[in-house]
Motif scaffolding. Structure first.
Motif, PDB file in Angstrom:
ATOM      1  N   LYS A  21       0.820  -1.202  -0.099  1.00  7.09           N
ATOM      2  CA  LYS A  21      -0.002   0.036   0.010  1.00  7.09           C
ATOM      3  C   LYS A  21       0.925   1.358  -0.176  1.00  7.09           C
ATOM      4  CE  LYS A  21      -3.617  -2.507   2.447  1.00  7.09           C
ATOM      5  NZ  LYS A  21      -5.070  -2.132   2.792  1.00  7.09           N
ATOM      6  N   GLY A  22       1.999   1.279   0.264  1.00  4.94           N
ATOM      7  CA  GLY A  22       2.822   2.288   0.450  1.00  4.94           C
ATOM      8  C   GLY A  22       2.724   2.785   1.676  1.00  4.94           C
ATOM      9  N   PHE A  23       3.737   3.722   2.329  1.00  7.99           N
ATOM     10  CA  PHE A  23       3.641   4.417   3.295  1.00  7.99           C
ATOM     11  C   PHE A  23       2.501   4.838   3.856  1.00  7.99           C
ATOM     12  CE2 PHE A  23       4.439   7.656   6.628  1.00  7.99           C
ATOM     13  CZ  PHE A  23       4.989   6.946   7.672  1.00  7.99           C
ATOM     14  N   HIS A  24       1.933   6.038   2.926  1.00  7.40           N
ATOM     15  CA  HIS A  24       0.755   6.549   3.591  1.00  7.40           C
ATOM     16  C   HIS A  24      -0.586   5.901   3.356  1.00  7.40           C
ATOM     17  CE1 HIS A  24       2.799  10.598   4.206  1.00  7.40           C
ATOM     18  NE2 HIS A  24       3.571  10.333   3.047  1.00  7.40           N
ATOM     19  N   ASN A  25      -0.699   4.938   2.685  1.00  3.54           N
ATOM     20  CA  ASN A  25      -1.997   4.401   2.585  1.00  3.54           C
ATOM     21  C   ASN A  25      -1.940   3.204   3.852  1.00  3.54           C
ATOM     22  OD1 ASN A  25      -1.838   5.127  -0.883  1.00  3.54           O
ATOM     23  ND2 ASN A  25      -3.497   5.706   0.640  1.00  3.54           N
ATOM     24  N   ALA A  26      -0.710   2.646   4.115  1.00  3.36           N
ATOM     25  CA  ALA A  26      -1.038   1.764   5.141  1.00  3.36           C
ATOM     26  C   ALA A  26      -1.203   2.213   6.481  1.00  3.36           C
ATOM     27  CB  ALA A  26       0.578   1.210   5.173  1.00  3.36           C
ATOM     28  N   LYS A  27      -2.075   1.519   6.891  1.00  2.00           N
ATOM     29  CA  LYS A  27      -2.688   2.016   8.231  1.00  2.00           C
ATOM     30  C   LYS A  27      -1.931   1.059   9.411  1.00  2.00           C
ATOM     31  CE  LYS A  27      -7.043   2.590   6.285  1.00  2.00           C
ATOM     32  NZ  LYS A  27      -8.339   1.723   6.001  1.00  2.00           N
ATOM     33  N   MET A  28      -2.027   1.659  10.722  1.00  2.00           N
ATOM     34  CA  MET A  28      -1.314   0.851  11.655  1.00  2.00           C
ATOM     35  C   MET A  28      -1.953  -0.289  11.903  1.00  2.00           C
ATOM     36  SD  MET A  28       1.551   2.181  12.214  1.00  2.00           S
ATOM     37  CE  MET A  28       2.266   2.197  13.822  1.00  2.00           C
ATOM     38  N   GLU A  29      -3.415  -0.192  11.847  1.00  5.71           N
ATOM     39  CA  GLU A  29      -4.488  -1.253  12.014  1.00  5.71           C
ATOM     40  C   GLU A  29      -4.112  -2.560  10.997  1.00  5.71           C
ATOM     41  OE1 GLU A  29      -8.444  -0.099  12.420  1.00  5.71           O
ATOM     42  OE2 GLU A  29      -8.838  -1.639  13.861  1.00  5.71           O
ATOM     43  N   ASP A  30      -3.858  -2.172   9.810  1.00  4.29           N
ATOM     44  CA  ASP A  30      -3.720  -3.106   8.964  1.00  4.29           C
ATOM     45  C   ASP A  30      -2.264  -4.207   9.241  1.00  4.29           C
ATOM     46  OD1 ASP A  30      -5.470  -1.910   7.300  1.00  4.29           O
ATOM     47  OD2 ASP A  30      -4.227  -0.992   6.155  1.00  4.29           O
ATOM     48  N   ILE A  31      -1.287  -3.142   9.613  1.00  3.21           N
ATOM     49  CA  ILE A  31      -0.078  -4.001  10.116  1.00  3.21           C
ATOM     50  C   ILE A  31      -0.408  -4.863  11.191  1.00  3.21           C
ATOM     51  CG2 ILE A  31       2.164  -3.327  10.742  1.00  3.21           C
ATOM     52  CD1 ILE A  31       2.164  -0.944   9.129  1.00  3.21           C
ATOM     53  N   ALA A  32      -1.129  -3.990  12.197  1.00  2.78           N
ATOM     54  CA  ALA A  32      -1.392  -4.963  13.504  1.00  2.78           C
ATOM     55  C   ALA A  32      -2.047  -6.190  12.975  1.00  2.78           C
ATOM     56  CB  ALA A  32      -2.092  -4.065  14.240  1.00  2.78           C
ATOM     57  N   ASP A  33      -3.238  -6.075  12.213  1.00  5.91           N
ATOM     58  CA  ASP A  33      -3.898  -7.213  11.820  1.00  5.91           C
ATOM     59  C   ASP A  33      -2.956  -8.207  11.243  1.00  5.91           C
ATOM     60  OD1 ASP A  33      -6.140  -6.052  12.949  1.00  5.91           O
ATOM     61  OD2 ASP A  33      -7.111  -5.637  10.945  1.00  5.91           O
ATOM     62  N   SER A  48       6.728   5.086  16.648  1.00  7.35           N
ATOM     63  CA  SER A  48       5.744   5.781  15.651  1.00  7.35           C
ATOM     64  C   SER A  48       5.723   4.928  14.450  1.00  7.35           C
ATOM     65  CB  SER A  48       6.124   6.997  15.405  1.00  7.35           C
ATOM     66  OG  SER A  48       7.359   6.994  14.618  1.00  7.35           O
ATOM     67  N   LYS A  49       4.863   5.214  13.215  1.00  5.38           N
ATOM     68  CA  LYS A  49       4.697   4.618  12.201  1.00  5.38           C
ATOM     69  C   LYS A  49       5.990   4.816  11.442  1.00  5.38           C
ATOM     70  CE  LYS A  49       1.641   4.845   8.150  1.00  5.38           C
ATOM     71  NZ  LYS A  49       0.556   5.467   7.361  1.00  5.38           N
ATOM     72  N   LYS A  50       6.803   5.927  11.511  1.00  8.86           N
ATOM     73  CA  LYS A  50       7.835   6.223  10.954  1.00  8.86           C
ATOM     74  C   LYS A  50       8.951   5.531  11.393  1.00  8.86           C
ATOM     75  CE  LYS A  50      10.005  10.618  10.506  1.00  8.86           C
ATOM     76  NZ  LYS A  50      10.097  11.928  10.434  1.00  8.86           N
ATOM     77  N   GLU A  51       8.942   5.227  12.725  1.00  4.09           N
ATOM     78  CA  GLU A  51       9.988   4.332  13.178  1.00  4.09           C
ATOM     79  C   GLU A  51      10.159   2.987  12.577  1.00  4.09           C
ATOM     80  OE1 GLU A  51      11.189   4.131  17.682  1.00  4.09           O
ATOM     81  OE2 GLU A  51      11.686   2.372  16.804  1.00  4.09           O
ATOM     82  N   LEU A  52       8.709   2.652  12.706  1.00  6.87           N
ATOM     83  CA  LEU A  52       8.444   1.137  12.023  1.00  6.87           C
ATOM     84  C   LEU A  52       9.109   1.135  10.652  1.00  6.87           C
ATOM     85  CD1 LEU A  52       7.639  -1.662  12.374  1.00  6.87           C
ATOM     86  CD2 LEU A  52       5.157  -0.740  11.836  1.00  6.87           C
ATOM     87  N   PHE A  53       8.566   2.087   9.875  1.00  4.90           N
ATOM     88  CA  PHE A  53       9.068   1.923   8.515  1.00  4.90           C
ATOM     89  C   PHE A  53      10.487   2.073   8.346  1.00  4.90           C
ATOM     90  CE2 PHE A  53       9.601   4.355   4.603  1.00  4.90           C
ATOM     91  CZ  PHE A  53       9.233   3.265   3.532  1.00  4.90           C
ATOM     92  N   GLU A  54      11.158   2.949   9.116  1.00  2.00           N
ATOM     93  CA  GLU A  54      12.390   2.979   8.815  1.00  2.00           C
ATOM     94  C   GLU A  54      13.361   1.941   9.363  1.00  2.00           C
ATOM     95  OE1 GLU A  54      12.743   8.059   9.367  1.00  2.00           O
ATOM     96  OE2 GLU A  54      14.077   6.513  10.700  1.00  2.00           O
ATOM     97  N   THR A  55      12.844   1.393  10.541  1.00  8.81           N
ATOM     98  CA  THR A  55      13.584  -0.052  11.073  1.00  8.81           C
ATOM     99  C   THR A  55      13.312  -1.040   9.971  1.00  8.81           C
ATOM    100  OG1 THR A  55      12.736   0.547  13.300  1.00  8.81           O
ATOM    101  CG2 THR A  55      13.336  -1.894  12.778  1.00  8.81           C
ATOM    102  N   MET A  56      12.198  -1.238   9.507  1.00 11.70           N
ATOM    103  CA  MET A  56      11.838  -2.158   8.097  1.00 11.70           C
ATOM    104  C   MET A  56      12.867  -2.105   7.126  1.00 11.70           C
ATOM    105  SD  MET A  56      10.200  -2.831   5.331  1.00 11.70           S
ATOM    106  CE  MET A  56       8.885  -1.519   5.089  1.00 11.70           C
ATOM    107  N   ILE A  57      12.753  -0.866   6.578  1.00 10.46           N
ATOM    108  CA  ILE A  57      13.648  -0.227   5.530  1.00 10.46           C
ATOM    109  C   ILE A  57      15.065  -0.757   5.817  1.00 10.46           C
ATOM    110  CG2 ILE A  57      14.544   1.371   4.091  1.00 10.46           C
ATOM    111  CD1 ILE A  57      11.794   0.708   2.955  1.00 10.46           C
TER     112      ILE A  57
END
Lengths: 197, 197, 197, 197
Positions: A21-33, A48-57
């Motif tokens: 979905k890309g960063f902005h369209n990904a919801k934290m709830e989607d990821i949790a699910d 935060s969402k950003k920290e999660l994204f950065e860690t993953m990347i």
DNA sequence: AATGAATGAGTCTTCATTCAT
DNA sequence: TATGAATGAAGACTCATTCAT
């Protein structure tokens, strides 16, 4: 393993959801699910969402680098190294096309510090293969060209080719991959070599 | 002119803002300010942010295509066509690096219909140059390789190289551009040619 | 009028809601509903809940100060000034009991800068009446006591008394207010005066 | 001891944290950390944050009442009782300024039942000292004023004065306290007394 | 045609509370 | 009895979009 189980589950889930979905369209709830945890649990591991994204990347980028390093040994000849890179690149694109895009490209509208980090990683890789190219030049087997430019060409050609091939159905993939690699390598090495014969 | 003045102002402003901030971080207000119109005015010309984005992207993509077409005439030889493509590509990247990224890349997490449209444009271009490559093969000057793969390599190498060069300061740019083009063309054409001689 | 209509509507609504529920239990939606505007509209005028709260508190505090200033003129005698203060204090408590609590008290767990601002206002008032007390001392009509302590006593006594009286039904209020003021002033002035006779 | 050790630890910790941060900004985790227990343990002793807060507040209020009762004996004269109250009040404010605020003030936006309970305690105290005041009136030493109003004045003046003094550095405190008490008592008793002489 | 004040759906984030160990 | 990892309800805040002027 570097991270606890739950943390890994979340990182893996986030990779899938961010890639889809890309960063902005990904919801934290989607990821949790996707991770099979509660929304709040993510915040026990990432601020935060950003920290999660950065860690993953960063995890992915380091994984790609590791894969490349594992497939290239220092006792290889320069051409073997370049050929190994070509194979690994196809491998990475095959398995992680979407994320590889995020990692490799300039998605320049994002957090400065992450962009800087990725740039550094990319430059390290680029410089490494620039060195490999230089080995070829020094050995007299590659003609006297700017090794950085040659490396960029090599990686760029590989990039576009592998993306194209990786769109294919699995049935065609293996055959086409070999065929594309042959074409690519025959053109590149012929183009690079000092003399014809 | 195809669009009214105000509409153009908005499209140009959106290009700037989307390029700087990306789709999600660009605010309609930013675009309105940049265009020197009121927020509501944008909605007199575009039904939504997405439509504005798509219109702008399509404009740019068609502009790039037009630029390529204008620089390549059918009475050119296959190699002249490919060399012209290389120069135009550098030109485009130089002037519209950020947008070109949006247009060229798979920003696959976006609207399906726009993605499909862009894919179509890219494939048309790809097929055109595949044809050019085939001319070369038919003429006996290019060896017998898969022309699609060779074209992808050509464009991919060009892409990475031009992006690298276009990061440079204006002072260095012209010199480096020529040097990089020389390197690129010498490798590609040597690699592609049928015989050494 | 210092603020636009909508801004005032929001400030007034927030006063009501904050007074009823306190800062943390007041929801932005409650305030929006009370003001008859949408939730987002509040953010067109205030950057955050905290900023709205602070603006409202400062408005109230300045209103109270203004009310006191308007009821005390410099040609009054020191005792007239103190008596006027007593009446105004009852007035303020009667009309704005809840908010006056927020303004007057140390709700010390809140934003430092707001607390500092309120402290400053309170100290200005305190110092003004300390000066009034000093006038009385200098004139020989008040005995030689620490004027700051006497002022604190005066205001504190008034505070508790007015709060108690203002709990009463409207029917009783006027009568009790006069009676309480009589009691208060008779005790205070008798206690303060230099000699008996 | 009325409560188990762990329960006490939690109550004491909560007093500290609530006083520092206020109810809403105090986190259960802060309290658990301060008490040196796990977050879950608090719920073995208290059903909710609110119940913990109420228990703590009631403990404090009863402690203050006890302290006052211990310092006032029935064989004291009315004026001795009032003077003792003044000293105890300074003591309480000195040692528990923040909590005393919570207990004494109308933090009316809170739980009704706790507010009612605190009101009851305050009224009991008020009525007790109203009785003391009445003793003074009956004995002919205090003039014929409304004893409730006089009591409110007395406590209110004391309250503001003690808060002011308790802001001071420890070095100044003792001296200033005596000076403030002198001023306060001289004014109050002079103001209350039936005749001058 | 042009505007910008107003809107409210949508989402990140917090933290009191639960419960398996 | 004690724990702390996990939860999800609740609420502040953003911004694309609308519409009265």
């Amino acid at each position: 393993m570097q991270f606890a189980d739950t943390k890994w589950k979340i990182i893996h889930a986030s990779r899938k959801v961010f890639a889809e979905k890309g960063f902005h369209n990904a919801k934290m709830e989607d990821i949790a699910d996707e991770a099979g945890v509660g929304k709040g649990t993510i915040y026990d591991y990432f601020s935060s969402k950003k920290e999660l994204f950065e860690t993953m990347i960063k995890e992915m980028a380091m994984g790609f680098r590791k894969l490349i390093q594992e497939n290239i040994s220092e006792d290889m000849d320069f051409d073997e190294k370049l050929k190994a890179l070509a194979r690994v690149k196809f491998e990475i694109i095959k398995n992680h096309k979407d994320i590889e895009n995020l990692v490799f490209k300039n998605f320049s509208n994002f957090d400065e510090s992450l962009m800087g980090w990725l740039e550094k990683i990319r430059n390290e890789m680029l410089e490494y293969f620039e060195g490999v190219m230089q080995e070829g030049i020094d050995s007299g087997r590659i003609k006297d060209i700017n090794p950085k430019y040659a490396t960029l060409m090599y990686i760029g050609g590989l990039h576009f080719l592998s993306h194209y091939i990786c769109h294919m159905e699995d049935a065609d993939y293996e055959k086409e991959k070999e065929s594309a690699l042959d074409t690519f390598l025959s053109i590149m090495f012929k183009g690079l070599e000092k003399k014809c014969l």
